[in-house]
Scaffold this motif. Structure first.
Motif, PDB file in Angstrom:
ATOM      1  N   GLU A 111      24.458 -82.464  13.962  1.00  0.00           N
ATOM      2  CA  GLU A 111      23.577 -82.723  13.085  1.00  0.00           C
ATOM      3  C   GLU A 111      23.044 -81.601  12.050  1.00  0.00           C
ATOM      4  O   GLU A 111      23.010 -81.587  10.824  1.00  0.00           O
ATOM      5  CB  GLU A 111      21.904 -82.762  14.087  1.00  0.00           C
ATOM      6  N   PRO A 112      23.033 -80.234  12.391  1.00  0.00           N
ATOM      7  CA  PRO A 112      22.803 -79.166  11.616  1.00  0.00           C
ATOM      8  C   PRO A 112      24.168 -78.850  10.718  1.00  0.00           C
ATOM      9  O   PRO A 112      23.877 -78.634   9.572  1.00  0.00           O
ATOM     10  CB  PRO A 112      22.825 -77.944  12.541  1.00  0.00           C
ATOM     11  N   LEU A 113      25.293 -79.276  11.136  1.00  0.00           N
ATOM     12  CA  LEU A 113      26.555 -79.107  10.258  1.00  0.00           C
ATOM     13  C   LEU A 113      26.414 -80.208   9.151  1.00  0.00           C
ATOM     14  O   LEU A 113      26.780 -80.139   7.853  1.00  0.00           O
ATOM     15  CB  LEU A 113      27.655 -79.412  11.107  1.00  0.00           C
ATOM     16  N   ALA A 114      25.920 -81.565   9.659  1.00  0.00           N
ATOM     17  CA  ALA A 114      25.929 -82.634   8.508  1.00  0.00           C
ATOM     18  C   ALA A 114      24.869 -82.253   7.323  1.00  0.00           C
ATOM     19  O   ALA A 114      25.043 -82.189   6.317  1.00  0.00           O
ATOM     20  CB  ALA A 114      25.334 -83.678   9.109  1.00  0.00           C
ATOM     21  N   GLU A 115      23.816 -81.271   7.931  1.00  0.00           N
ATOM     22  CA  GLU A 115      22.799 -80.859   6.857  1.00  0.00           C
ATOM     23  C   GLU A 115      23.289 -79.986   5.959  1.00  0.00           C
ATOM     24  O   GLU A 115      23.122 -80.107   4.491  1.00  0.00           O
ATOM     25  CB  GLU A 115      21.650 -80.054   7.469  1.00  0.00           C
ATOM     26  N   LEU A 116      24.523 -79.046   6.410  1.00  0.00           N
ATOM     27  CA  LEU A 116      24.940 -78.112   5.613  1.00  0.00           C
ATOM     28  C   LEU A 116      26.115 -78.739   4.624  1.00  0.00           C
ATOM     29  O   LEU A 116      26.078 -78.482   3.431  1.00  0.00           O
ATOM     30  CB  LEU A 116      25.694 -77.156   6.602  1.00  0.00           C
ATOM     31  N   ILE A 117      26.662 -79.767   5.362  1.00  0.00           N
ATOM     32  CA  ILE A 117      27.647 -80.119   4.499  1.00  0.00           C
ATOM     33  C   ILE A 117      27.107 -81.125   3.353  1.00  0.00           C
ATOM     34  O   ILE A 117      27.683 -81.003   2.048  1.00  0.00           O
ATOM     35  CB  ILE A 117      28.572 -81.235   5.261  1.00  0.00           C
ATOM     36  N   VAL A 118      26.083 -81.884   3.515  1.00  0.00           N
ATOM     37  CA  VAL A 118      25.330 -82.698   2.495  1.00  0.00           C
ATOM     38  C   VAL A 118      24.842 -81.888   1.471  1.00  0.00           C
ATOM     39  O   VAL A 118      25.144 -82.138   0.349  1.00  0.00           O
ATOM     40  CB  VAL A 118      24.312 -83.538   2.895  1.00  0.00           C
ATOM     41  N   ALA A 119      24.317 -80.774   1.884  1.00  0.00           N
ATOM     42  CA  ALA A 119      23.578 -79.823   0.813  1.00  0.00           C
ATOM     43  C   ALA A 119      24.724 -79.113  -0.078  1.00  0.00           C
ATOM     44  O   ALA A 119      24.808 -79.153  -1.192  1.00  0.00           O
ATOM     45  CB  ALA A 119      23.014 -78.727   1.600  1.00  0.00           C
ATOM     46  N   ALA A 120      25.860 -78.854   0.662  1.00  0.00           N
ATOM     47  CA  ALA A 120      26.976 -78.230  -0.048  1.00  0.00           C
ATOM     48  C   ALA A 120      27.613 -79.415  -1.055  1.00  0.00           C
ATOM     49  O   ALA A 120      27.924 -78.862  -2.154  1.00  0.00           O
ATOM     50  CB  ALA A 120      28.298 -77.888   0.994  1.00  0.00           C
ATOM     51  N   VAL A 121      27.750 -80.529  -0.587  1.00  0.00           N
ATOM     52  CA  VAL A 121      28.565 -81.669  -1.583  1.00  0.00           C
ATOM     53  C   VAL A 121      27.706 -81.871  -2.828  1.00  0.00           C
ATOM     54  O   VAL A 121      27.835 -81.830  -3.721  1.00  0.00           O
ATOM     55  CB  VAL A 121      28.536 -82.788  -0.790  1.00  0.00           C
ATOM     56  N   LYS A 122      26.113 -82.001  -2.512  1.00  0.00           N
ATOM     57  CA  LYS A 122      25.159 -82.205  -3.555  1.00  0.00           C
ATOM     58  C   LYS A 122      25.086 -80.975  -4.571  1.00  0.00           C
ATOM     59  O   LYS A 122      24.843 -81.223  -5.862  1.00  0.00           O
ATOM     60  CB  LYS A 122      23.687 -82.416  -3.014  1.00  0.00           C
ATOM     61  N   GLN A 123      25.528 -79.885  -4.216  1.00  0.00           N
ATOM     62  CA  GLN A 123      25.287 -78.461  -4.743  1.00  0.00           C
ATOM     63  C   GLN A 123      26.344 -78.543  -6.023  1.00  0.00           C
ATOM     64  O   GLN A 123      26.135 -78.288  -7.025  1.00  0.00           O
ATOM     65  CB  GLN A 123      25.219 -77.336  -3.963  1.00  0.00           C
ATOM     66  N   VAL A 124      27.528 -78.796  -5.449  1.00  0.00           N
ATOM     67  CA  VAL A 124      28.812 -78.747  -6.255  1.00  0.00           C
ATOM     68  C   VAL A 124      28.971 -80.172  -7.411  1.00  0.00           C
ATOM     69  O   VAL A 124      29.819 -80.358  -8.047  1.00  0.00           O
ATOM     70  CB  VAL A 124      30.066 -78.595  -5.804  1.00  0.00           C
ATOM     71  N   GLU A 125      28.176 -81.250  -7.119  1.00  0.00           N
ATOM     72  CA  GLU A 125      28.058 -82.640  -7.950  1.00  0.00           C
ATOM     73  C   GLU A 125      28.074 -82.020  -9.328  1.00  0.00           C
ATOM     74  O   GLU A 125      27.068 -81.447  -9.635  1.00  0.00           O
ATOM     75  CB  GLU A 125      27.341 -83.460  -7.336  1.00  0.00           C
ATOM     76  N   GLU A 126      28.764 -82.882  -9.988  1.00  0.00           N
ATOM     77  CA  GLU A 126      28.611 -82.726 -11.575  1.00  0.00           C
ATOM     78  C   GLU A 126      28.863 -84.055 -12.212  1.00  0.00           C
ATOM     79  O   GLU A 126      29.951 -84.591 -12.203  1.00  0.00           O
ATOM     80  CB  GLU A 126      29.644 -81.542 -12.214  1.00  0.00           C
ATOM     81  N   ASN A 127      27.936 -84.595 -12.848  1.00  0.00           N
ATOM     82  CA  ASN A 127      28.121 -85.870 -13.567  1.00  0.00           C
ATOM     83  C   ASN A 127      28.712 -86.869 -12.585  1.00  0.00           C
ATOM     84  O   ASN A 127      29.377 -87.758 -13.088  1.00  0.00           O
ATOM     85  CB  ASN A 127      28.879 -85.933 -14.684  1.00  0.00           C
ATOM     86  N   GLY A 128      28.221 -86.916 -11.380  1.00  0.00           N
ATOM     87  CA  GLY A 128      28.508 -87.961 -10.398  1.00  0.00           C
ATOM     88  C   GLY A 128      29.862 -87.887  -9.851  1.00  0.00           C
ATOM     89  O   GLY A 128      30.251 -88.422  -8.987  1.00  0.00           O
ATOM     90  N   GLU A 129      30.673 -86.743 -10.095  1.00  0.00           N
ATOM     91  CA  GLU A 129      31.882 -86.245  -9.636  1.00  0.00           C
ATOM     92  C   GLU A 129      31.764 -85.157  -8.808  1.00  0.00           C
ATOM     93  O   GLU A 129      31.285 -84.184  -9.216  1.00  0.00           O
ATOM     94  CB  GLU A 129      32.995 -86.260 -10.676  1.00  0.00           C
ATOM     95  N   ILE A 130      32.771 -85.116  -7.927  1.00  0.00           N
ATOM     96  CA  ILE A 130      32.880 -83.968  -6.809  1.00  0.00           C
ATOM     97  C   ILE A 130      34.181 -83.345  -6.574  1.00  0.00           C
ATOM     98  O   ILE A 130      35.048 -84.521  -6.240  1.00  0.00           O
ATOM     99  CB  ILE A 130      32.087 -84.464  -5.464  1.00  0.00           C
ATOM    100  N   ASP A 131      34.576 -82.213  -6.848  1.00  0.00           N
ATOM    101  CA  ASP A 131      35.840 -81.575  -6.649  1.00  0.00           C
ATOM    102  C   ASP A 131      35.429 -80.746  -5.160  1.00  0.00           C
ATOM    103  O   ASP A 131      34.884 -79.899  -5.479  1.00  0.00           O
ATOM    104  CB  ASP A 131      36.153 -80.642  -7.679  1.00  0.00           C
TER     105      ASP A 131
END
Length: 579
Positions: free
Chosen positions: A207-227
């Motif tokens: 659960e805490p790892l999932a929170e970190l992962i979702v936060a990380a992915v949303k942070q690097v998102e640009e125009n709906g795309e994620i590298d």
């Protein structure tokens, strides 16, 4: 006697063929010395396949390839699901890897069979495209080959089976889109991440790892795309997994170049330089003649002045932290320390790119061109000791487009497996954000697709119908394997799932409670892309293997030509030895 070509083909399967040059007895011989046919006239020696070549034709080739695929699928099958077992892999140097990640197992195994290597490629493609579902893709491919073997025994041509599989794969994609649900809200993303990490050594902290992962992915998102390359995973042992953290910036696995430099800089102005801070050598050979000690002193002072000038360019631009991709001269280190600049050298190119995205700095190639506008910003840059090693933490960046996950674990093997689980979870969360489509897990999607394919098979004519029905049965290997790995009766579980799907397409197998329940309500959710890629790549690999009817493999290096006499046993007239 006449030359029977069909008899010739049957006789020489997987053998080296010779035609003798004896004018009295012109025969074709195999490497065992069997006479295959007699030719009229004076012949010349013809070596069709080199000595040591193995050849398998027709059903022999198909059975061999299918067996290799089945064995490989069986190898990783026990690792599927939340209750899957782990594999211990030991290489020739004695290094150990303990994992239940399908692609890691297949990469670490020393696989030689060509058909098995094709299935390894399926897993690698799945990993590259989605990040998860590698084991699923391989066991589906193995089951498709197993079902195809039964169809071949019924004298159904491999081309017809391949055509039926292709039709089934296309129909499966249509069904998959129908049963998918649009969702990319934070709650769904958390469930997707936790589903991907379940059974991979991260249960107690998923659960805490999932929170970190979702936060990380949303942070690097640009125009709906994620590298996902912009999410750096830095792993360190010596702590529990709960101590893992997300850094809004970059962790660089380096240390300060000089002990006199500050260990921490607040409100840092960061310069990124990809050239060395040292006096460059001349591009052509040069000779300096010094005839007086004062000239030597002047020469040294001039070098010092050049280096001091470089450092002044950096400090005049306003930099308080310097990351250099190349070397920093000892004298430059001294001047930088005196100026209170925290400097790091030999930084990897990938880390330089991440620092640029995180801090907003520009990578400068020429110190002379450095200005204040080229600098980036961070709340703090500090050297910290983690697990006995110094690391540079660049934190507190404003809206960074590159972040770092510091993953902790008690030992090397534990933290390696946690890193693999986190990597898979990042891939599935990124796929969910980009596509916005998810399906129910626990075998629910496979049962729904299998049910739809069986109905589709009844609507088509020809022998392809049997291949489509076989494809449907092959997909049921996923819930069947989940049940087996959880210690449940696979037949009973499959029957219960089929019955439950008459009422709801979201019913899957809860391996923890041992019964069938709604997977959406249970929070077991997977991205549409994982299933789509797994089914498509497994089907294509199975088709390619089924269409192979001749395997020609060289097992020994070809020896140099010895005047046309190799393998002839030195017998008169070029006659092969009879065995």
């Amino acid at each position: 006697m006449g030359f029977d070509i069909e008899k010739f083909r049957k006789k020489v399967r997987s053998q080296t063929i010779y035609i003798t040059s004896n004018p009295l007895m012109n025969y074709i011989y195999t490497k065992r010395g069997d006479t295959v046919a007699q030719l009229g006239g004076q012949g010349q020696q013809v070596l069709i396949l080199p000595e040591g070549t193995n050849r398998f034709l027709g059903r022999d080739a198909q059975r061999m390839n299918i067996l290799a695929g089945k064995v490989l699928a069986e190898t990783v099958r026990t690792t599927l699901g939340p209750k899957g077992m782990d594999k211990m892999l030991v290489d020739s140097l004695g290094d150990i890897v303990v994992t239940n990640d399908g692609v890691t197992i297949l990469k670490e195994m020393d696989i030689e069979h060509p058909a098995a290597k094709m299935l390894v490629e399926v897993a690698k493609t799945q990993e590259d495209e989605v990040g998860d579902g590698t084991t699923t893709a391989v066991i589906i491919a193995g089951e498709l080959l197993k079902k195809a073997e039964g169809l071949l025994d019924q004298e159904i041509h491999p081309t017809i089976i391949a055509m039926g599989y292709r039709q089934a794969a296309e129909k499966a994609q249509e069904i998959l889109n129908v049963i998918s649900i649009d969702a990319d809200d934070r709650d769904t993303l958390l469930k997707v991440a936790m589903t991907a990490m379940t059974g991979k050594g991260t249960e107690k902290a998923r659960e805490p790892l999932a929170e970190l992962i979702v936060a990380a992915v949303k942070q690097v998102e640009e125009n709906g795309e994620i590298d996902t390359d912009h999410i750096k995973i830095e792993k360190k042992d010596g702590a529990v997994v709960e101590e893992s953290k997300l850094v809004q910036g970059v962790i660089v696995d380096k240390e300060r170049v000089h002990p006199g430099m500050p260990k921490k800089v607040e409100d840092a102005k960061i310069a990124l330089l990809n050239s060395a801070i040292e006096v460059k050598e001349t591009e052509v050979d040069a000779e300096i003649r010094i005839t007086d000690p004062t000239q030597m002193q002047a020469f040294i002072e001039q070098e010092e002045g050049m280096i001091k000038g470089m450092v002044e360019k950096i400090t005049d631009a306003g930099a308080t932290v310097l990351f250099c991709q190349k070397g920093i001269d000892d004298l430059a280190q001294h001047y930088l320390a005196k100026a209170g600049v925290l400097a790091v050298r030999r930084v990897k190119k990938s880390d330089m790119e991440k620092l640029a995205r995180a801090t907003g700095a520009k990578v400068v190639s020429n110190i002379e061109d450095m200005t204040f506008d080229d600098l980036g910003e961070a709340g703090s840059v500090a050297e910290k000791r983690i697990s006995g090693e110094e690391m540079i933490f660049v934190e507190g960046c404003k809206d960074p487009k590159s972040v770092t996950l510091l993953v902790r674990g008690s030992t090397d093997h534990v933290v390696d497996e946690i890193e693999r689980a986190v990597d898979d979870a990042i891939g599935v969360v990124a796929a969910t954000v980009e596509d916005g489509k998810v399906v129910a897990g626990g075998g629910a999607a496979e049962i729904s697709i299998a049910k739809g394919l069986k109905e589709y098979a009844d609507s088509i004519s020809g022998r392809e119908q049997l291949a489509v029905a076989a494809f449907a049965e092959a997909l049921e290997v996923v819930p069947k394997t989940l049940a087996e790995n959880a210690g449940l009766d696979s037949i009973d579980s499959l029957v219960d799932l089929r019955a439950a799907h008459e009422k709801s397409i979201y019913m899957g197998l809860d391996v923890f409670k041992g019964d069938v329940r709604d997977m959406y309500k249970a929070g077991v959710i997977e991205p549409n892309r994982v299933k789509k890629q797994a089914i498509q790549s497994a089907a294509e690999a199975a088709e390619m293997i089924l269409r192979i009817d001749d395997v020609i493999a060289s097992t020994t290096p070809r020896e140099p030509d010895m005047g046309g006499m190799e393998g002839m046993g030195g017998m008169p007239g070029g006659m092969p030895p009879m065995m």
